[in-house]
Every structure is written in C-alpha cells, then in structure tokens.
Design an enzyme around this catalytic site. Structure first.
Site, PDB file in Angstrom:
ATOM      1  N   MET A  27       0.851  -1.194   0.000  1.00 34.34           N
ATOM      2  CA  MET A  27       0.000   0.000   0.000  1.00 34.34           C
ATOM      3  C   MET A  27       0.888   1.246   0.000  1.00 34.34           C
ATOM      4  O   MET A  27       0.472   2.326   0.412  1.00 34.34           O
ATOM      5  CB  MET A  27      -0.932  -0.013   1.207  1.00 34.34           C
ATOM      6  N   LEU A  30       6.723   3.023   1.443  1.00 37.32           N
ATOM      7  CA  LEU A  30       7.660   1.891   1.497  1.00 37.32           C
ATOM      8  C   LEU A  30       8.793   2.124   2.489  1.00 37.32           C
ATOM      9  O   LEU A  30       9.255   3.242   2.687  1.00 37.32           O
ATOM     10  CB  LEU A  30       8.247   1.641   0.102  1.00 37.32           C
ATOM     11  N   GLY A  33      11.446  -2.937   5.147  1.00 33.54           N
ATOM     12  CA  GLY A  33      10.721  -4.221   5.170  1.00 33.54           C
ATOM     13  C   GLY A  33      10.191  -4.562   3.782  1.00 33.54           C
ATOM     14  O   GLY A  33      10.348  -5.690   3.291  1.00 33.54           O
ATOM     15  N   HIS A  34       9.558  -3.570   3.119  1.00 33.74           N
ATOM     16  CA  HIS A  34       9.055  -3.812   1.751  1.00 33.74           C
ATOM     17  C   HIS A  34      10.219  -4.140   0.807  1.00 33.74           C
ATOM     18  O   HIS A  34      10.104  -5.013  -0.046  1.00 33.74           O
ATOM     19  CB  HIS A  34       8.372  -2.554   1.213  1.00 33.74           C
ATOM     20  N   LYS A 146       5.319 -10.083   9.213  1.00 30.71           N
ATOM     21  CA  LYS A 146       4.831  -9.110  10.193  1.00 30.71           C
ATOM     22  C   LYS A 146       3.285  -9.177  10.260  1.00 30.71           C
ATOM     23  O   LYS A 146       2.695  -9.168  11.325  1.00 30.71           O
ATOM     24  CB  LYS A 146       5.345  -7.732   9.788  1.00 30.71           C
ATOM     25  N   GLN A 150      -2.609 -12.170   7.947  1.00 32.46           N
ATOM     26  CA  GLN A 150      -2.852 -11.890   6.526  1.00 32.46           C
ATOM     27  C   GLN A 150      -2.170 -12.944   5.647  1.00 32.46           C
ATOM     28  O   GLN A 150      -2.766 -13.484   4.714  1.00 32.46           O
ATOM     29  CB  GLN A 150      -2.312 -10.503   6.200  1.00 32.46           C
ATOM     30  N   VAL A 173      11.280  -7.498   9.257  1.00 35.46           N
ATOM     31  CA  VAL A 173      12.462  -6.623   9.329  1.00 35.46           C
ATOM     32  C   VAL A 173      12.212  -5.641  10.468  1.00 35.46           C
ATOM     33  O   VAL A 173      11.124  -5.074  10.588  1.00 35.46           O
ATOM     34  CB  VAL A 173      12.687  -5.877   7.994  1.00 35.46           C
ATOM     35  N   MET A 181       9.198  -3.110  11.401  1.00 36.98           N
ATOM     36  CA  MET A 181       8.960  -2.000  10.473  1.00 36.98           C
ATOM     37  C   MET A 181       7.522  -2.035   9.978  1.00 36.98           C
ATOM     38  O   MET A 181       6.984  -3.099   9.672  1.00 36.98           O
ATOM     39  CB  MET A 181       9.920  -2.090   9.299  1.00 36.98           C
ATOM     40  N   ARG A 184       2.839   2.311   9.388  1.00 40.91           N
ATOM     41  CA  ARG A 184       2.112   3.050  10.431  1.00 40.91           C
ATOM     42  C   ARG A 184       3.046   3.579  11.527  1.00 40.91           C
ATOM     43  O   ARG A 184       2.618   4.419  12.320  1.00 40.91           O
ATOM     44  CB  ARG A 184       1.015   2.172  11.042  1.00 40.91           C
TER      45      ARG A 184
HETATM   46  O1  PAF Z   1      -0.089  -5.687   3.684  1.00 42.28           O
HETATM   47  C1  PAF Z   1      -0.525  -4.787   2.924  1.00 42.28           C
HETATM   48  O2  PAF Z   1       0.130  -3.778   2.678  1.00 42.28           O
HETATM   49  C2  PAF Z   1      -1.910  -4.941   2.309  1.00 42.28           C
HETATM   50  O3  PAF Z   1      -2.777  -5.577   3.194  1.00 42.28           O
HETATM   51  C3  PAF Z   1      -1.888  -5.654   0.949  1.00 42.28           C
HETATM   52  C4  PAF Z   1      -1.386  -7.082   1.062  1.00 42.28           C
HETATM   53  C5  PAF Z   1      -1.004  -4.883  -0.020  1.00 42.28           C
HETATM   54  C6  PAF Z   1      -3.293  -5.717   0.362  1.00 42.28           C
HETATM   55  O4  PAF Z   1      -3.820  -4.445   0.165  1.00 42.28           O
END
Ligand code: PAF
Length: 281
Positions: A27, A30, A33-34, A146, A150, A173, A181, A184
């Site tokens: 989302m 970044l 971690g991303h 993390k 999900q 991470v 990380m 938010r």
């Molecule tokens: O973890 C996230 O950033 C979101 O839940 C995802 C997997 C991109 C879905 O919108």
C-alpha cells in the site's frame, strides 16, 4: 521501470513477458521491510512487479484510509533503485469500477486476532490480492511475516482456490531497537515511538519461553513488559488454526505455537508476532 495504472495494460504486458513474475503487493509508504520483500521476489523470478494501492475495501469505517501515509514519489525512487520491472499503481475507480460486487471470504482463520476487531478487513485483503494475482499473472507473491494472519489467510485462499502461484514468506524486518517495520510507525510521535520499544522487548521475552511453559506464562510475561500500553489482544495460537489457546495449555501441546500481539499507542494500532518454542506432539 514501467509505471502503469491500467489493469488491462498490466495484464497484457505481464502475459507477453512469458517469464515467471513475482509480485510484491503493497500500500506504498515503502520502508526497508518492503524492500526486503522485493529482494526476495528478485531471487525467485525473472520479472518483479510491485503494486501500490491503498485498498479502500480493507479499511473499516473510522479506520485510517484517508490519512494512510502516501509517499508515491519517494516510493518510485526506491523501487527504481531496486531494479523493479513494473510498478502497478491503479486508481480505485478503475480497479473497482461501478457495479463491482465480488468479495472473497476465507472463513475460520479470519475470525480471531485482527479479524475479531476489524470487520470486513480480511475480505478486503483477499479480494484485492486475488485481483492483483490475476492482473499481474504472478507465479509468486511475496508477503511479510509481520502481518502473519494476513499471510496465513492468503495461503489458505491460494490453496482452497487452486490458484496457480506460490506464496513466499518474508521474515519481519526490525528497527535498531527491534520494533517491526511498518508504514504506520510514521504516525508515532517521538514520545510514542519510545513507548513502542516495549513491544520488541515483549516479543523477545516471550520468544524465550520453552515447551514446559503454559499460555498464561507467555501472556503475563508480555503484559508485564508492555506496562500501561493499551492492549487489543495478546494470544498464543497454533500457526495453523490461529485460534487462541486457553491459559492452562502447555506450549508443547500446541502445533507450531505462535504469539500474537496488537496494541494501541495514541491513535496508532501496532501488531507483532513471533514463533514460540513449543514441541509438536
Ligand atoms: O499488507 C498490505 O500492505 C496490504 O494488506 C496488501 C497485502 C497490499 C493488500 O492491500
């Protein structure tokens, strides 16, 4: 790096590549971690696609959709540096056109933990992920541990629907003090950020409980270290069921016991988790 908004165009291009595609759904906002997930994606497939989409479907009324951090230009620079092939950044109106009426619901795994307090959240996540998998023709999709619930929910959806892709797990991470990380974390004031360092202390402490400990030991150990931080939940669950275990249950009786935490610091909800050292019986 190509940057595209149109789902149809992305579908066309990724199919034409004719090479394995690894997707990192995000989302935006970044952080390292991303970027670690992007590196994992690069190690499993020839082509790497990242999506940035603040998915309205997964935010309940009163959650932080409007103020969710958006740092698109900085995100683009980071992804270019990482050599990402394609950034898919759809507009909500094109991704969910008028009349959009399908939702994917994984039952069971979504009932507990964050699912108990975030109505509709996981339906939003699974729906958007299934669409992203379809649009990007991904053979791999990388998700961070993390957001462990999900990750498990998506793994279940992929298995249940025989989706032709592999879910790859990326380790958490952490910042220098151990805080996981998260986009938010940017919401935290300096005082709140200092308070947040109690979370990794709790995670470290519970991680060291052995198979002879019971669930109550773990929960109480974590609660002591969190002090006056407002707790949404502290649970020990099997990573397979995500069903909270009762206080007297020995860790050694739980299949892959895992500790889960959600707290609120000021207006910011933070989550973390760690595997525990149970012995599978
Ligand atoms: O973890 C996230 O950033 C979101 O839940 C995802 C997997 C991109 C879905 O919108």
């Amino acid at each position: 790096m190509q940057i595209l908004q149109s789902p149809a165009e992305v579908q066309k291009i990724t199919r034409e590549w004719g090479a394995p595609v690894a997707l990192v759904p995000t989302m935006g906002a970044l952080h390292a971690g991303h970027l670690s997930l992007v590196e994992i994606a690069r190690s499993v497939a020839k082509r790497v696609v990242v999506s940035i989409f603040v998915n309205p479907l997964q935010f309940a009324q009163g959650e932080d959709l409007a103020k969710y951090p958006r740092t698109f230009d900085a995100d683009v620079s980071l992804l270019r540096e990482k050599g990402v092939d394609l950034l898919f950044a759809p507009e909500a109106t094109e991704f969910y056109p008028r009349g959009f009426s399908t939702k994917v619901h994984v039952s069971g795994l979504t009932d507990s933990l964050c699912g108990a307090s975030r109505a509709g959240h996981f339906e939003g996540v699974t729906t958007v992920c299934l669409k992203l998998f379809q649009v990007t023709s991904a053979q791999f999709a990388v998700f961070g541990e993390k957001d462990f619930q999900q990750l498990r929910v998506i793994e279940q959806m992929v298995e249940d629907l025989n989706l032709p892709l592999d879910i790859v797990r990326g380790p958490i991470v952490r910042e220098a003090d151990g805080l996981a990380m998260s986009s938010r974390n940017r919401y935290l004031s300096p005082v709140e950020r200092r308070l947040a360092s109690r979370i990794p202390e709790a995670i470290k402490a519970v991680h060291s409980f052995g198979p002879d400990a019971v669930v109550r030991d773990v929960i109480e150990g974590a609660r002591r270290l969190l002090g006056d931080i407002s707790v949404d939940y502290l649970h020990v669950c099997s990573e397979f069921t995500l069903r909270p275990e009762g206080p007297e249950v020995l860790l050694s009786k739980i299949l892959s016991p895992h500790f889960f935490l959600a707290v609120k610091i000021g207006q910011t909800r933070l989550i973390d988790n760690t595997p525990l050292h149970g012995v599978t019986t």
